[in-house]
Design a protein around this motif. Structure first.
Motif, PDB file in Angstrom:
ATOM      1  N   UNK A 189       2.343  -3.767   0.774  1.00  0.00           N
ATOM      2  CA  UNK A 189       1.553  -4.920   1.217  1.00  0.00           C
ATOM      3  C   UNK A 189       0.598  -5.393   0.127  1.00  0.00           C
ATOM      4  N   UNK A 190       0.052  -4.451  -0.660  1.00  0.00           N
ATOM      5  CA  UNK A 190      -0.820  -4.843  -1.762  1.00  0.00           C
ATOM      6  C   UNK A 190      -0.028  -5.630  -2.815  1.00  0.00           C
ATOM      7  N   UNK A 191       1.194  -5.185  -3.083  1.00  0.00           N
ATOM      8  CA  UNK A 191       2.038  -5.915  -4.031  1.00  0.00           C
ATOM      9  C   UNK A 191       2.370  -7.307  -3.496  1.00  0.00           C
ATOM     10  N   UNK A 192       2.590  -7.401  -2.209  1.00  0.00           N
ATOM     11  CA  UNK A 192       2.877  -8.689  -1.579  1.00  0.00           C
ATOM     12  C   UNK A 192       1.675  -9.626  -1.710  1.00  0.00           C
ATOM     13  N   UNK A 193       0.473  -9.083  -1.565  1.00  0.00           N
ATOM     14  CA  UNK A 193      -0.731  -9.904  -1.728  1.00  0.00           C
ATOM     15  C   UNK A 193      -0.803 -10.493  -3.132  1.00  0.00           C
ATOM     16  N   UNK A 194      -0.433  -9.695  -4.120  1.00  0.00           N
ATOM     17  CA  UNK A 194      -0.441 -10.183  -5.498  1.00  0.00           C
ATOM     18  C   UNK A 194       0.605 -11.282  -5.672  1.00  0.00           C
ATOM     19  N   UNK A 195       1.815 -11.028  -5.204  1.00  0.00           N
ATOM     20  CA  UNK A 195       2.888 -12.014  -5.350  1.00  0.00           C
ATOM     21  C   UNK A 195       2.551 -13.317  -4.632  1.00  0.00           C
ATOM     22  N   UNK A 196       1.803 -13.208  -3.538  1.00  0.00           N
ATOM     23  CA  UNK A 196       1.498 -14.386  -2.742  1.00  0.00           C
ATOM     24  C   UNK A 196       0.504 -15.335  -3.377  1.00  0.00           C
ATOM     25  N   UNK A 211       3.761  -1.108  -9.063  1.00  0.00           N
ATOM     26  CA  UNK A 211       2.608  -0.525  -8.376  1.00  0.00           C
ATOM     27  C   UNK A 211       2.572   0.964  -8.685  1.00  0.00           C
ATOM     28  N   UNK A 212       1.577   1.368  -9.481  1.00  0.00           N
ATOM     29  CA  UNK A 212       1.390   2.790  -9.774  1.00  0.00           C
ATOM     30  C   UNK A 212       0.418   3.419  -8.783  1.00  0.00           C
ATOM     31  N   UNK A 213      -0.544   2.621  -8.349  1.00  0.00           N
ATOM     32  CA  UNK A 213      -1.508   3.070  -7.344  1.00  0.00           C
ATOM     33  C   UNK A 213      -2.164   1.831  -6.748  1.00  0.00           C
ATOM     34  N   UNK A 214      -3.078   2.046  -5.821  1.00  0.00           N
ATOM     35  CA  UNK A 214      -3.730   0.940  -5.129  1.00  0.00           C
ATOM     36  C   UNK A 214      -4.399  -0.023  -6.102  1.00  0.00           C
ATOM     37  N   UNK A 215      -5.020   0.510  -7.157  1.00  0.00           N
ATOM     38  CA  UNK A 215      -5.750  -0.338  -8.099  1.00  0.00           C
ATOM     39  C   UNK A 215      -5.085  -0.395  -9.467  1.00  0.00           C
ATOM     40  N   UNK A 216      -3.790  -0.117  -9.524  1.00  0.00           N
ATOM     41  CA  UNK A 216      -3.055  -0.186 -10.800  1.00  0.00           C
ATOM     42  C   UNK A 216      -1.740  -0.919 -10.577  1.00  0.00           C
ATOM     43  N   UNK A 217      -1.857  -2.234 -10.391  1.00  0.00           N
ATOM     44  CA  UNK A 217      -0.698  -3.094 -10.211  1.00  0.00           C
ATOM     45  C   UNK A 217      -0.518  -3.914 -11.486  1.00  0.00           C
ATOM     46  N   UNK A 218       0.722  -4.062 -11.924  1.00  0.00           N
ATOM     47  CA  UNK A 218       0.990  -4.829 -13.135  1.00  0.00           C
ATOM     48  C   UNK A 218       2.203  -5.720 -12.931  1.00  0.00           C
ATOM     49  N   UNK A 225       6.639  -9.746 -21.785  1.00  0.00           N
ATOM     50  CA  UNK A 225       5.191  -9.854 -21.631  1.00  0.00           C
ATOM     51  C   UNK A 225       4.748  -9.074 -20.396  1.00  0.00           C
ATOM     52  N   UNK A 226       3.573  -8.465 -20.465  1.00  0.00           N
ATOM     53  CA  UNK A 226       3.053  -7.668 -19.355  1.00  0.00           C
ATOM     54  C   UNK A 226       1.654  -8.138 -18.982  1.00  0.00           C
ATOM     55  N   UNK A 227       1.323  -7.930 -17.713  1.00  0.00           N
ATOM     56  CA  UNK A 227       0.004  -8.322 -17.195  1.00  0.00           C
ATOM     57  C   UNK A 227      -0.578  -7.139 -16.429  1.00  0.00           C
ATOM     58  N   UNK A 228      -1.757  -6.671 -16.849  1.00  0.00           N
ATOM     59  CA  UNK A 228      -2.490  -5.658 -16.083  1.00  0.00           C
ATOM     60  C   UNK A 228      -3.302  -6.396 -15.019  1.00  0.00           C
ATOM     61  N   UNK A 229      -2.943  -6.197 -13.773  1.00  0.00           N
ATOM     62  CA  UNK A 229      -3.559  -6.952 -12.673  1.00  0.00           C
ATOM     63  C   UNK A 229      -4.671  -6.168 -11.985  1.00  0.00           C
ATOM     64  N   UNK A 230      -4.536  -4.847 -11.959  1.00  0.00           N
ATOM     65  CA  UNK A 230      -5.514  -4.028 -11.233  1.00  0.00           C
ATOM     66  C   UNK A 230      -5.189  -3.982  -9.751  1.00  0.00           C
ATOM     67  N   UNK A 231      -6.195  -4.092  -8.906  1.00  0.00           N
ATOM     68  CA  UNK A 231      -5.958  -4.105  -7.460  1.00  0.00           C
ATOM     69  C   UNK A 231      -5.626  -5.525  -7.009  1.00  0.00           C
ATOM     70  N   UNK A 232      -5.316  -5.662  -5.719  1.00  0.00           N
ATOM     71  CA  UNK A 232      -5.008  -6.987  -5.175  1.00  0.00           C
ATOM     72  C   UNK A 232      -6.267  -7.798  -4.879  1.00  0.00           C
TER      73      UNK A 232
END
Length: 268
Positions: A189-196, A211-218, A225-232
């Motif tokens: 669901x956290x990944x979905x929030x990012x995609x949304x 998604x590596x963890x709740x606050x480590x989404x990329x 190219x890569x993007x460090x996003x963090x949490x949602x």
């Protein structure tokens, strides 16, 4: 000179205020009239029931479906299984809606309506995938609510792949503390929030959401190219920041918007 008549004396004696006199009994409907009225009401009620349930005028002759993008008419109509010839009034629209959602997981919602005198309409709203999960040689579609609703043989075009890449724990297992704490469903669901919240142009360019963890989404974009996003959290602010970074540093290969007020880019 003649004195007042009986009617005039009665008028003078009638009180000028207060409740009206009760109606005279001889003005009430006669029992025979009441019986006739009651018989008419019963006949009308029986006739109405017969028209709705017993006659051939208001029966299902056609069932139509609309709004589908992936599902076919045949799939929806077969799942609805509405018997043609049934009285239109007897169709349980709520039960049909629930049945369609249970049988066809791709359906998010459906509106079942009666179109008098002879038609049932099914207006379908399908789920839209925002992420996909690769499973064997197939792909599981995930919608904006985090629901895994369909498995397809070909990856849907323009939909990023979701990867849960939990780091190994000290014991050597692949389940991280974050995964144990939040569970797979929460991380999805956290990944979905990012995609949304990704702008349309960035979403089309996104190949993978990791998604590596709740606050480590990329994110992995095209062109390595890569993007460090963090949490949602603060997703919209991060999306705006990423859009600005992509324009300001088109040659960069690594972007960090985990703190949207202090973004960074590097590599070329």
């Amino acid at each position: 000179m003649a004195g007042p008549t009986t009617a005039e004396r009665g008028e003078r004696q009638r009180p000028q205020s207060g409740p009206p006199w009760p109606p005279r009994l001889d003005r009430l409907p006669r029992p025979r009239t009441l019986v006739v009225l009651l018989v008419c009401v019963v006949l009308l009620a029986v006739g109405g029931v017969w028209v709705l349930y017993g006659s051939g005028w208001l029966r299902v002759e056609r069932v139509s479906a609309s709004g589908m993008r992936v599902l076919s008419d045949e799939q929806v109509l077969a799942a609805a299984d509405i018997p043609v010839g049934s009285p239109l009034i007897s169709i349980d629209t709520d039960a049909i809606e629930a049945d369609l959602r249970n049988k066809l997981s791709r359906i998010d919602s459906v509106d079942v309506t009666r179109s008098w005198p002879n038609e049932i309409g099914l207006k379908v709203n399908e789920r839209t995938p925002v992420l996909m999960v690769k499973k064997g040689g197939k792909f599981v579609e995930v919608d904006a609510k985090g629901v895994r609703f369909a498995t397809v043989s070909r990856a849907p075009e323009g939909v990023p792949e979701l990867k849960l890449t939990a780091p190994k724990s000290p014991s050597g297992t692949s389940q991280s503390a974050s995964l144990r704490r939040f569970g797979t469903g929460r991380l999805v669901r956290e990944a979905v929030r990012v995609a949304g919240v990704l702008p349309a142009a960035v979403a089309r360019d996104t190949r993978t959401v990791k998604v590596r963890s709740y606050d480590a989404i990329s994110l992995e974009l095209s062109g390595n190219r890569t993007v460090a996003w963090g949490s949602a959290e603060e997703g919209r602010a991060k999306a705006r920041t990423l859009t600005a970074l992509l324009k300001a540093a088109p040659e960069a290969r690594h972007f960090d918007v985990s703190v949207p007020t202090a973004p960074a880019s590097s590599g070329s």
